[in-house]
Design a protein around this motif. Sequence first.
Motif, short mmCIF file in Angstrom:
data_model
loop_
_atom_site.label_atom_id
_atom_site.label_comp_id
_atom_site.label_asym_id
_atom_site.label_seq_id
_atom_site.Cartn_x
_atom_site.Cartn_y
_atom_site.Cartn_z
N VAL A 1 4.90 4.74 -8.16
CA VAL A 1 3.88 5.24 -7.44
C VAL A 1 3.45 6.50 -8.36
O VAL A 1 3.74 8.06 -7.26
N ASP B 1 -2.64 8.09 -8.49
CA ASP B 1 -2.32 7.27 -8.80
C ASP B 1 -2.75 6.97 -7.48
O ASP B 1 -3.86 5.54 -6.53
N LEU B 2 -1.71 7.25 -6.36
CA LEU B 2 -2.17 7.40 -4.62
C LEU B 2 -2.61 8.24 -4.79
O LEU B 2 -3.54 7.49 -3.30
N LEU C 1 2.41 0.92 -4.88
CA LEU C 1 3.02 1.26 -6.27
C LEU C 1 3.15 0.89 -7.21
O LEU C 1 2.26 -0.77 -7.37
N ASP C 2 3.64 1.26 -8.11
CA ASP C 2 4.06 0.54 -9.63
C ASP C 2 5.10 -0.45 -9.76
O ASP C 2 5.61 -0.39 -10.19
N PRO D 1 3.31 3.69 0.28
CA PRO D 1 3.69 4.02 -1.12
C PRO D 1 5.68 3.51 -1.56
O PRO D 1 5.96 4.00 -0.80
N VAL E 1 -2.57 1.27 -11.31
CA VAL E 1 -1.81 1.56 -12.37
C VAL E 1 -2.95 2.07 -13.07
O VAL E 1 -2.74 1.18 -14.13
#
Length: 274
Positions: free
Chosen positions: A140, A144-145, A166-167, A103, A247
């Motif tokens: 993140v 979402d994680l 991650l975003d 992440p 995401v």
Amino acid sequence: FEGVNEVYHIAGLTNSIADDAVFQRANVTATENVCEAALRTGIRKLVYVSTCDVFGIPTAHEVITEATPHRPWGEAYPDTKIEGTEVVRAYQKKGLISTILYPGWIYGPGDRAFLPSLARQLQDGIMGFWCRGGFEVYFVYIEDLVDALVLAMSSTEADNDDFLILDARSRITLKEFCQQIGDYLGIRFLPVPLPYHLMLSLAWVSQALCRSGAIKRPLLSTLDAKYFGHRFRFSVEKARGLLKWEVTTPYEEGIREALSWYREHMHGETVFKN
């Protein structure tokens, strides 16, 4: 682990001033213990949360993917997370099915580490920035994680594979992010551009003083000095393709939720304590 079917190993030590032996026990030995127990009791699958830090400091214009080699930092946290990740890979060869996630910077309501640490620094009135071109934060959001954790556990496509989570679209600079925190919490600070090697030296001295007991907390860790001094680029195409992970929380919404929770639960209470 008797009677357990699925295991998520999400624990890790990040304290920058702990002894190397403490990091070794928390991030390597503990991971080996989890893997051994999982293998012996015959669990179906292990999902292990590593960190995007395992890929090290990037070269110029490099885009980090899951195929990027793991590169040590000379810092206890990322280096022991590299070792822990290699432990999981070694147990895959022994028959333990697992998935490894890397992440980015985890944030959201309930965060008592990342956001408070930045707010505390801003409260000092001065914030230094030392990455040429501006360090970009790859976030993140916590939900979402969690989505990625669930997908990794349920998907057979993810067995014995690894994924960056991650975003990649947020890409906000640290200076912009700090300004958002300051505006939301009513904290005024002076942004100051500083040389990278000066900050690395100050971090080293600060950590040494903290370990000796002369100060309660370091002004800056050497890991953070290195991390904030380089530009990172990541790709999450593998997670989007194989895990079908996306995401779902826009950064603007997520940071609003995180700052709202922080202001309600911690602002003016914990953040200003050592």
